[in-house]
Design an enzyme around this catalytic site. Structure first.
Site, PDB file in Angstrom:
ATOM      1  N   LYS A 129      79.085 -36.214 -74.131  1.00  0.00           N
ATOM      2  CA  LYS A 129      79.245 -35.111 -73.168  1.00  0.00           C
ATOM      3  C   LYS A 129      80.225 -35.450 -72.037  1.00  0.00           C
ATOM      4  CE  LYS A 129      74.771 -32.967 -74.047  1.00  0.00           C
ATOM      5  NZ  LYS A 129      73.548 -32.414 -73.493  1.00  0.00           N
ATOM      6  N   ALA A 151      68.008 -39.148 -62.050  1.00  0.00           N
ATOM      7  CA  ALA A 151      69.293 -38.962 -61.379  1.00  0.00           C
ATOM      8  C   ALA A 151      70.442 -39.288 -62.323  1.00  0.00           C
ATOM      9  CB  ALA A 151      69.351 -39.838 -60.129  1.00  0.00           C
ATOM     10  N   GLY A 152      70.197 -39.141 -63.620  1.00  0.00           N
ATOM     11  CA  GLY A 152      71.240 -39.385 -64.619  1.00  0.00           C
ATOM     12  C   GLY A 152      71.908 -38.088 -65.028  1.00  0.00           C
TER      13      GLY A 152
HETATM   14  P1  ATR Z   1      70.387 -38.928 -69.277  1.00  0.00           P
HETATM   15  O1  ATR Z   1      71.774 -38.570 -69.712  1.00  0.00           O
HETATM   16  O2  ATR Z   1      69.312 -38.683 -70.307  1.00  0.00           O
HETATM   17  O3  ATR Z   1      70.042 -38.375 -67.930  1.00  0.00           O
HETATM   18  P2  ATR Z   1      70.922 -41.446 -67.992  1.00  0.00           P
HETATM   19  O4  ATR Z   1      72.124 -40.866 -67.353  1.00  0.00           O
HETATM   20  O5  ATR Z   1      70.983 -42.834 -68.561  1.00  0.00           O
HETATM   21  O6  ATR Z   1      70.386 -40.542 -69.179  1.00  0.00           O
HETATM   22  O7  ATR Z   1      69.725 -41.387 -66.911  1.00  0.00           O
HETATM   23  C1  ATR Z   1      68.447 -41.814 -67.223  1.00  0.00           C
HETATM   24  C2  ATR Z   1      67.495 -41.439 -66.090  1.00  0.00           C
HETATM   25  O8  ATR Z   1      66.160 -41.771 -66.508  1.00  0.00           O
HETATM   26  C3  ATR Z   1      67.729 -42.203 -64.793  1.00  0.00           C
HETATM   27  O9  ATR Z   1      67.325 -41.393 -63.720  1.00  0.00           O
HETATM   28  C4  ATR Z   1      66.796 -43.399 -64.957  1.00  0.00           C
HETATM   29  O10 ATR Z   1      66.375 -44.006 -63.744  1.00  0.00           O
HETATM   30  P3  ATR Z   1      67.308 -45.151 -63.030  1.00  0.00           P
HETATM   31  O11 ATR Z   1      68.432 -44.407 -62.391  1.00  0.00           O
HETATM   32  O12 ATR Z   1      66.398 -45.795 -62.054  1.00  0.00           O
HETATM   33  O13 ATR Z   1      67.754 -46.053 -64.143  1.00  0.00           O
HETATM   34  C5  ATR Z   1      65.595 -42.733 -65.612  1.00  0.00           C
HETATM   35  N1  ATR Z   1      64.782 -43.682 -66.379  1.00  0.00           N
HETATM   36  C6  ATR Z   1      65.074 -44.196 -67.592  1.00  0.00           C
HETATM   37  N2  ATR Z   1      64.091 -45.032 -68.006  1.00  0.00           N
HETATM   38  C7  ATR Z   1      63.163 -45.039 -67.012  1.00  0.00           C
HETATM   39  C8  ATR Z   1      61.910 -45.706 -66.829  1.00  0.00           C
HETATM   40  N3  ATR Z   1      61.421 -46.542 -67.763  1.00  0.00           N
HETATM   41  N4  ATR Z   1      61.230 -45.454 -65.699  1.00  0.00           N
HETATM   42  C9  ATR Z   1      61.702 -44.613 -64.769  1.00  0.00           C
HETATM   43  N5  ATR Z   1      62.869 -43.953 -64.876  1.00  0.00           N
HETATM   44  C10 ATR Z   1      63.600 -44.168 -65.982  1.00  0.00           C
END
Ligand code: ATR
Length: 280
Positions: A71, A135-136
């Site tokens: 994306k 926040a991803g």
């Molecule tokens: P996507 O495109 O699915 O949003 P991403 O950009 O990698 O994927 O973002 C993943 C999000 O899930 C982030 O907000 C991440 O938190 P961090 O910024 O602290 O990494 C969150 N996330 C992923 N695994 C997590 C976990 N085990 N516990 C809490 N938050 C998680």
């Protein structure tokens, strides 16, 4: 007279699991259009992605969906050699490709698909106090559509709170509709109190971990953007009497908006959703 077949693809890696072809065939049946919608595997690099996109549109393709992990690459390609919708610009990501005046054009229908689904569920978004977890990329894509749906207040909570702050700064720089002073940020574990709606936009569902939700965190509605698996986030709030939904309806919603952009045909969502439910 037989119609000309309209060609669509969804590009991803992996792609075999994608439900988009079956969803778009339901839309085609409803609108009586003759379509072909194929899953398109692509090696995970920008050159291969660009080559696949060029070959598809050069060969007469009308529309492409873009899924993980392309994306952002699709956004970059449209930024350098085409155009972008406001939603794609603010999301920094493209899930829908088409051509406009001969040039590639990228849109993003994910966030509007989410808002449309919650509207179909009868969840009254206007004025709601909303908490968005994550926040991803997934969180980034839904902020503008939520604000456009006139929610009352937004808090973005993330495991890493600095990423939520950075996201808010970037979003407010990207869109005049988003004012950073109107969005609160915090660590997920510190999110407390009563919200109307909590949306899980983290990728935690893929990991088997559970989110550190505070005991005194409550909501009337809980939405998980994941679907098709056990979602502890939803179970947590269902046990507290919230109305809950997984994200399959968001998938149908974003697909319908892509289909509309490509063909000009609006989708009757109640009928399409009922047909897809019967197929499962
Ligand atoms: P996507 O495109 O699915 O949003 P991403 O950009 O990698 O994927 O973002 C993943 C999000 O899930 C982030 O907000 C991440 O938190 P961090 O910024 O602290 O990494 C969150 N996330 C992923 N695994 C997590 C976990 N085990 N516990 C809490 N938050 C998680």
């Amino acid at each position: 007279m037989k119609q000309t077949t309209i060609h669509f693809i969804v590009i991803g890696n992996p792609i075999a699991h994608s439900k988009s072809p079956e969803i778009h065939q339901v839309f085609a049946a409803q609108t009586e259009l003759d379509i072909s919608y194929q899953r398109q595997y692509c090696p995970d690099d920008a050159e291969s992605f660009t080559a696949v996109v060029e070959a598809f549109f050069h060969g007469g393709g009308v529309g492409a969906n873009v899924t993980v992990p392309f994306k952002q690459v699709a956004y970059d390609v449209c930024l350098t050699r085409g155009g972008l919708s406001e939603h794609a610009k603010v999301a920094g990501a493209v899930n829908t490709l088409l051509t406009k005046d001969g040039a590639l054009y990228g849109d993003n229908t994910d966030g509007q698909g989410l808002v449309n689904h919650m509207t179909r569920l009868g969840w009254p978004l206007a004025g709601m106090r909303v908490a968005l977890l994550g926040a991803g990329g997934a969180a980034r894509g839904v902020v503008l559509p939520l604000i456009q749906a006139s929610i009352g207040e937004l808090t973005i909570a993330n495991r890493t709170p600095s990423k939520a702050e950075t996201l808010v700064a970037e979003l407010s720089a990207a869109s005049p509709t988003i004012n950073k002073h109107d969005i609160n940020t915090c660590a997920t574990a510190e999110l407390t109190g009563e919200f109307d709606l909590i949306i899980n936009a983290t990728s935690i569902g893929l990991s088997g971990d559970t989110l550190p939700l505070a005991d005194n965190l409550n909501c009337h509605y809980a939405y998980d953007m994941m679907y098709g698996r056990e979602l502890p986030f939803l179970q947590h709030f269902a046990a507290r009497k919230a109305q809950i939904s997984e994200g399959y309806g968001m998938l149908i919603g974003q697909a319908a908006l892509s289909f509309e952009r490509w063909t000009g045909h609006p989708i009757d969502m109640a009928q399409a959703t009922a047909t897809l439910k019967k197929q499962h």
